[in-house]
Design a protein around this motif. Sequence first.
Motif, mmCIF file in Angstrom:
data_model
loop_
_atom_site.group_PDB
_atom_site.id
_atom_site.type_symbol
_atom_site.label_atom_id
_atom_site.label_comp_id
_atom_site.label_asym_id
_atom_site.label_seq_id
_atom_site.Cartn_x
_atom_site.Cartn_y
_atom_site.Cartn_z
ATOM 1 N N ARG A 161 24.039 48.557 77.495
ATOM 2 C CA ARG A 161 22.828 49.292 78.973
ATOM 3 C C ARG A 161 23.645 49.774 79.924
ATOM 4 N N GLU A 162 24.983 49.343 80.373
ATOM 5 C CA GLU A 162 25.426 49.362 81.491
ATOM 6 C C GLU A 162 26.389 50.688 80.831
ATOM 7 N N CYS A 163 26.735 51.004 79.626
ATOM 8 C CA CYS A 163 27.643 52.668 79.295
ATOM 9 C C CYS A 163 26.419 53.566 79.026
ATOM 10 N N GLY A 164 24.960 52.809 79.286
ATOM 11 C CA GLY A 164 24.470 54.368 78.743
ATOM 12 C C GLY A 164 23.594 54.126 77.814
ATOM 13 N N TYR A 165 23.753 53.108 77.064
ATOM 14 C CA TYR A 165 22.540 53.355 75.469
ATOM 15 C C TYR A 165 22.280 52.381 75.730
ATOM 16 N N TYR A 166 20.266 53.013 76.107
ATOM 17 C CA TYR A 166 19.160 52.919 76.468
ATOM 18 C C TYR A 166 18.126 53.681 76.241
ATOM 19 N N THR A 167 17.644 53.600 75.838
ATOM 20 C CA THR A 167 16.271 54.444 76.011
ATOM 21 C C THR A 167 15.248 53.792 77.101
ATOM 22 N N LEU A 168 14.049 54.966 77.487
ATOM 23 C CA LEU A 168 12.904 54.311 78.649
ATOM 24 C C LEU A 168 11.570 54.946 77.598
ATOM 25 N N THR A 169 10.844 54.314 76.922
ATOM 26 C CA THR A 169 9.806 53.965 76.113
ATOM 27 C C THR A 169 8.580 54.665 77.210
ATOM 28 N N LYS A 170 7.545 55.250 76.485
ATOM 29 C CA LYS A 170 6.596 56.076 77.576
ATOM 30 C C LYS A 170 5.845 54.880 78.719
ATOM 31 N N ASN A 171 5.480 53.237 78.631
ATOM 32 C CA ASN A 171 5.574 52.472 78.837
ATOM 33 C C ASN A 171 6.442 52.095 80.105
ATOM 34 N N GLY A 172 7.814 53.018 80.487
ATOM 35 C CA GLY A 172 8.894 52.360 81.378
ATOM 36 C C GLY A 172 9.491 50.827 80.490
ATOM 37 N N VAL A 173 9.286 50.175 78.917
ATOM 38 C CA VAL A 173 10.521 49.490 79.031
ATOM 39 C C VAL A 173 11.547 49.739 78.757
ATOM 40 N N GLU A 174 12.363 49.446 79.106
ATOM 41 C CA GLU A 174 14.018 49.382 78.937
ATOM 42 C C GLU A 174 14.032 48.813 76.879
ATOM 43 N N ARG A 175 14.550 49.868 76.180
ATOM 44 C CA ARG A 175 15.237 49.598 74.523
ATOM 45 C C ARG A 175 16.616 49.688 74.987
ATOM 46 N N VAL A 176 16.960 48.551 74.178
ATOM 47 C CA VAL A 176 18.752 49.328 74.553
ATOM 48 C C VAL A 176 19.439 49.488 72.390
ATOM 49 N N ASN A 177 19.726 50.515 72.853
ATOM 50 C CA ASN A 177 20.332 50.979 71.685
ATOM 51 C C ASN A 177 21.559 50.283 71.547
ATOM 52 N N MET A 178 21.409 48.962 70.367
ATOM 53 C CA MET A 178 23.032 48.439 69.604
ATOM 54 C C MET A 178 23.813 49.363 69.021
ATOM 55 N N MET A 179 22.754 49.995 68.013
ATOM 56 C CA MET A 179 23.817 50.797 66.833
ATOM 57 C C MET A 179 24.443 51.989 67.411
ATOM 58 N N LYS A 180 23.361 52.946 68.151
ATOM 59 C CA LYS A 180 24.443 53.877 68.633
ATOM 60 C C LYS A 180 25.924 53.273 69.226
ATOM 61 N N PHE A 181 24.880 52.042 70.515
ATOM 62 C CA PHE A 181 26.405 51.345 71.369
ATOM 63 C C PHE A 181 27.777 51.144 70.292
#
Length: 133
Positions: free
Chosen positions: A34-54
């Motif tokens: 998350r701190e390195c920028g590997y997350y997205t925000l859903t339409k509802n504003g929920v954070e999703r961490v993308n571990m595979m990309k990280f």
Amino acid sequence: MIKKKSSDPQPLTGEALLDKVKGLEHLSKEEKARECGYYTLTKNGVERVNMMKFLNALIDAEGIELDGKQQGNGRGGRSASYRISVQSNGNLLIGAAYTKQMDLNPGDEFEISLGRKHIHLKQVEAGDEEEES
């Protein structure tokens, strides 16, 4: 936790990613991502961490080659020659081997600029269009 209101964050890569991760030893791997920028925000504003990309970015930053294959398409097809020809209908077709190497997805947009003997394609980021409107 503060939610970012802009579009998806710009994830760190290369040496910047490695340096940041080393400085975050005390955090969990999800928090590091998350701190390195590997997350997205859903339409509802929920954070999703993308571990595979990280994790893939970390592997790339370390220069580790896991695939053990040449830059092919994985199906035993032709290798990319980095040459294309104009088709009979006047179109230029780049091909899947190149779009896979660049991790492009259907719908990705590009700006075209023409030179005397070259064509430049510049990928248009989703946030760029919104800022201009």
